[in-house]
Design a protein around this motif. Sequence first.
Motif, PDB file in Angstrom:
ATOM      1  N   VAL A  66      39.514  38.876  40.256  1.00 40.08           N
ATOM      2  CA  VAL A  66      39.099  38.241  39.019  1.00 40.08           C
ATOM      3  C   VAL A  66      37.854  38.075  38.893  1.00 40.08           C
ATOM      4  O   VAL A  66      37.041  37.954  39.740  1.00 40.08           O
ATOM      5  N   TYR A  78      44.558  31.137  34.229  1.00 36.73           N
ATOM      6  CA  TYR A  78      44.529  29.549  34.097  1.00 36.73           C
ATOM      7  C   TYR A  78      42.874  29.645  34.122  1.00 36.73           C
ATOM      8  O   TYR A  78      42.155  30.318  34.398  1.00 36.73           O
ATOM      9  N   TYR A 112      40.251  26.354  34.882  1.00 38.52           N
ATOM     10  CA  TYR A 112      40.055  25.096  35.700  1.00 38.52           C
ATOM     11  C   TYR A 112      38.495  24.633  35.418  1.00 38.52           C
ATOM     12  O   TYR A 112      37.827  25.558  35.430  1.00 38.52           O
ATOM     13  N   GLN A 130      35.539  22.673  37.904  1.00 40.38           N
ATOM     14  CA  GLN A 130      35.321  22.109  39.163  1.00 40.38           C
ATOM     15  C   GLN A 130      34.061  21.161  38.926  1.00 40.38           C
ATOM     16  O   GLN A 130      32.981  21.728  38.672  1.00 40.38           O
ATOM     17  N   LEU A 182      39.344  19.871  41.095  1.00 44.46           N
ATOM     18  CA  LEU A 182      39.541  20.823  40.201  1.00 44.46           C
ATOM     19  C   LEU A 182      40.631  20.342  39.070  1.00 44.46           C
ATOM     20  O   LEU A 182      41.757  20.056  39.071  1.00 44.46           O
ATOM     21  N   PHE A 186      42.656  20.930  35.805  1.00 48.17           N
ATOM     22  CA  PHE A 186      43.359  21.986  34.776  1.00 48.17           C
ATOM     23  C   PHE A 186      42.937  21.809  33.462  1.00 48.17           C
ATOM     24  O   PHE A 186      42.684  20.807  32.982  1.00 48.17           O
ATOM     25  N   TYR A 211      46.396  27.146  30.508  1.00 47.08           N
ATOM     26  CA  TYR A 211      47.318  28.142  31.207  1.00 47.08           C
ATOM     27  C   TYR A 211      48.115  29.015  30.247  1.00 47.08           C
ATOM     28  O   TYR A 211      48.659  28.416  29.340  1.00 47.08           O
ATOM     29  N   LEU A 253      36.271  27.736  36.448  1.00 49.66           N
ATOM     30  CA  LEU A 253      36.925  28.581  37.458  1.00 49.66           C
ATOM     31  C   LEU A 253      38.044  29.257  36.505  1.00 49.66           C
ATOM     32  O   LEU A 253      38.705  28.569  35.859  1.00 49.66           O
ATOM     33  N   SER A 284      47.474  35.195  38.014  1.00 49.37           N
ATOM     34  CA  SER A 284      48.690  35.545  38.842  1.00 49.37           C
ATOM     35  C   SER A 284      49.872  36.208  38.298  1.00 49.37           C
ATOM     36  O   SER A 284      49.987  36.464  37.265  1.00 49.37           O
ATOM     37  N   HIS A 315      53.239  33.759  41.161  1.00 49.06           N
ATOM     38  CA  HIS A 315      53.124  32.604  41.246  1.00 49.06           C
ATOM     39  C   HIS A 315      52.123  32.043  42.459  1.00 49.06           C
ATOM     40  O   HIS A 315      52.308  30.721  42.929  1.00 49.06           O
ATOM     41  N   ILE A 316      51.154  32.766  42.769  1.00 46.82           N
ATOM     42  CA  ILE A 316      50.140  32.562  43.439  1.00 46.82           C
ATOM     43  C   ILE A 316      48.938  32.984  42.781  1.00 46.82           C
ATOM     44  O   ILE A 316      48.302  34.147  42.521  1.00 46.82           O
ATOM     45  N   PRO A 317      48.228  31.932  42.175  1.00 46.34           N
ATOM     46  CA  PRO A 317      46.945  32.298  41.431  1.00 46.34           C
ATOM     47  C   PRO A 317      45.726  32.608  42.441  1.00 46.34           C
ATOM     48  O   PRO A 317      45.549  32.276  43.491  1.00 46.34           O
ATOM     49  N   PHE A 360      41.741  33.399  42.423  1.00 45.23           N
ATOM     50  CA  PHE A 360      40.660  32.853  41.815  1.00 45.23           C
ATOM     51  C   PHE A 360      39.294  33.525  41.480  1.00 45.23           C
ATOM     52  O   PHE A 360      39.031  34.703  42.286  1.00 45.23           O
ATOM     53  N   GLY A 361      38.587  33.784  40.367  1.00 47.66           N
ATOM     54  CA  GLY A 361      37.215  34.170  40.207  1.00 47.66           C
ATOM     55  C   GLY A 361      36.249  33.517  40.827  1.00 47.66           C
ATOM     56  O   GLY A 361      36.585  32.450  41.491  1.00 47.66           O
ATOM     57  N   PRO A 362      34.984  33.799  40.686  1.00 43.99           N
ATOM     58  CA  PRO A 362      33.819  33.269  41.533  1.00 43.99           C
ATOM     59  C   PRO A 362      33.232  31.997  40.600  1.00 43.99           C
ATOM     60  O   PRO A 362      32.552  31.173  40.855  1.00 43.99           O
TER      61      PRO A 362
END
Lengths: 111, 109
Positions: A4, A33, A35, A37, A43, A45, A48, A91, A95, A98-100, A102-104
């Motif tokens: 990502v 998604y 988020y 931070q 984090l 939400f 989505y 962020l 996915s 079911h496992i996201p 993440f980007g930097p």
Amino acid sequence: GAGVSQSPSNKVTEKGKDVELRCDPISGHTALYWYRQSLGQGLEFLIYFQGNSAPDKSGLPSDRFSAERTGGSVSTLTIQRTQQEDSAVYLCASSSTHIPYFGPGTRLTVT
Amino acid sequence: AQRVTQPEKLLSVFKGAPVELKCNYSYSGSPELFWYVQYSRQRLQLLLRHISRESIKGFTADLNKGETSFHLKKPFAQEEDSAMYYCALSFYNTDKLIFGTGTRLQVFP
């Protein structure tokens, strides 16, 4: 690089200006998604997207925040009339199983 | 309302000591629980998920539905374990994921 990606990596803006943050998800991932931070808040939400379904916008903190996902791929998070409390790392994740992943992140600083 | 609680903001231990990072959740359905880790200047990454029931980097976590907990444990902490750890909850039959506020683990030599 199949991860990502997000742009810009850093953004400094003046209070009251609008900003756009971009996310390029992993190709083929149907879920995306956003988020936020920030120190002490963990984090948070925001929104989505899943396929062609209506997005879950329940986490957007105010109507100044909006997001789009064009063509089921790239997404843009827009913050209008930025405030100092919007300063945070934003962020993006995508996915397909079911496992996201993440980007930097984009670090937004509102002065 | 669905919620993930990590009561400790900071956990400091010495190398070789046992570690337990606490996570409690509130959700009326069948949850899927995750632990994510963020090392300094790196992106957030998955550490483990409860349905895999595996040990990653020496860490394990057991879902306790009676106590609604998913604590992360490691018997002997290493300096390289120093990072920010987030517990997360996925809603049944969706990919939506909510996170706790995170616990910073510091492992001193």
